[in-house]
Scaffold this motif. Sequence first.
Motif, PDB file in Angstrom:
ATOM      1  N   ALA A  92      30.217  25.890  16.229  1.00 14.30           N
ATOM      2  CA  ALA A  92      29.362  24.786  15.508  1.00 14.30           C
ATOM      3  C   ALA A  92      28.678  23.689  16.499  1.00 14.30           C
ATOM      4  CB  ALA A  92      30.137  24.124  14.300  1.00 14.30           C
ATOM      5  N   THR A  93      29.427  23.246  17.559  1.00  9.38           N
ATOM      6  CA  THR A  93      29.022  22.423  18.456  1.00  9.38           C
ATOM      7  C   THR A  93      27.848  22.919  19.104  1.00  9.38           C
ATOM      8  OG1 THR A  93      31.297  21.510  18.607  1.00  9.38           O
ATOM      9  CG2 THR A  93      29.806  20.879  20.467  1.00  9.38           C
ATOM     10  N   MET A  94      27.820  24.175  19.548  1.00  5.65           N
ATOM     11  CA  MET A  94      26.755  24.580  20.252  1.00  5.65           C
ATOM     12  C   MET A  94      25.436  24.675  19.572  1.00  5.65           C
ATOM     13  SD  MET A  94      25.403  25.423  23.264  1.00  5.65           S
ATOM     14  CE  MET A  94      27.101  25.122  23.940  1.00  5.65           C
ATOM     15  N   ILE A  95      25.582  25.192  18.071  1.00  7.58           N
ATOM     16  CA  ILE A  95      24.539  25.206  17.414  1.00  7.58           C
ATOM     17  C   ILE A  95      23.929  23.710  17.025  1.00  7.58           C
ATOM     18  CG2 ILE A  95      23.992  25.823  14.961  1.00  7.58           C
ATOM     19  CD1 ILE A  95      25.953  27.871  14.961  1.00  7.58           C
ATOM     20  N   HIS A  96      24.730  22.848  16.840  1.00 12.52           N
ATOM     21  CA  HIS A  96      24.475  21.423  16.588  1.00 12.52           C
ATOM     22  C   HIS A  96      23.858  20.954  17.854  1.00 12.52           C
ATOM     23  CE1 HIS A  96      24.591  17.423  15.026  1.00 12.52           C
ATOM     24  NE2 HIS A  96      24.791  16.997  16.378  1.00 12.52           N
ATOM     25  N   MET A  97      24.058  21.332  18.986  1.00 15.46           N
ATOM     26  CA  MET A  97      23.500  20.620  20.231  1.00 15.46           C
ATOM     27  C   MET A  97      22.094  21.316  20.569  1.00 15.46           C
ATOM     28  SD  MET A  97      24.620  21.292  24.244  1.00 15.46           S
ATOM     29  CE  MET A  97      23.541  22.920  24.140  1.00 15.46           C
ATOM     30  N   LEU A  98      21.978  22.682  19.898  1.00 18.41           N
ATOM     31  CA  LEU A  98      20.588  23.082  20.180  1.00 18.41           C
ATOM     32  C   LEU A  98      19.995  22.692  19.169  1.00 18.41           C
ATOM     33  CD1 LEU A  98      21.755  26.935  21.206  1.00 18.41           C
ATOM     34  CD2 LEU A  98      20.647  25.248  22.700  1.00 18.41           C
ATOM     35  N   ALA A  99      20.347  22.407  17.909  1.00 14.70           N
ATOM     36  CA  ALA A  99      19.321  21.859  17.028  1.00 14.70           C
ATOM     37  C   ALA A  99      18.843  20.522  17.203  1.00 14.70           C
ATOM     38  CB  ALA A  99      20.235  21.673  15.642  1.00 14.70           C
TER      39      ALA A  99
END
Length: 187
Positions: A92-99
């Motif tokens: 979830a952190t990686m997705i949030h960062m890319l978003a």
Amino acid sequence: MITAYAQGGHMEQAKSLFEEAPDLNEVACMAMIDGYASNGCVEEAKDLFERLPNKDVVAWNSMMCAYASNGHLDEALDSFQEMAHRNEISWATMIHMLASINHLENPQFIVDRMPHESKMACTALLAAYLWNVHLQEAMSLFRAPNSSFQEESLVSETRHHCHPDDRIALLALERMPEQDLVSHTQC
């Protein structure tokens, strides 16, 4: 106490208390890494992380978040790729960062490679589409046959990051197994 000092921006006091501790335990180390990160001291967080004898998923997530929250996105991605084990927070952190940098091709790429479905990661991906006003993708993902989301979080996210078209928030509310006063006031 370390966390309290760090949250107040008193890193010297936090560091002093940390260094006075008789033994280096994981909780104190994570508090210091998070404190350094929240005060923009990424190099200090990295130095402490590198000194950890056992780097578990919590330590890796803390360091990845430290990088991401301070704009060191390449380092956050490197940390993610170096992790031996990942949990829902990692994904979830990686997705949030890319978003956060509107790089929405990669969040779906990451979700597609997850070893198992994660409500948290799927919710993060849907929120990523909403934050960047990609409503078509958000609706497609939301309506996917086996979609799995944290409905309560989704209702809140859509209300805070979406334009006045609240269809997803209302659909999320309908899917919630138990609706209460709090969930209704989110809409």
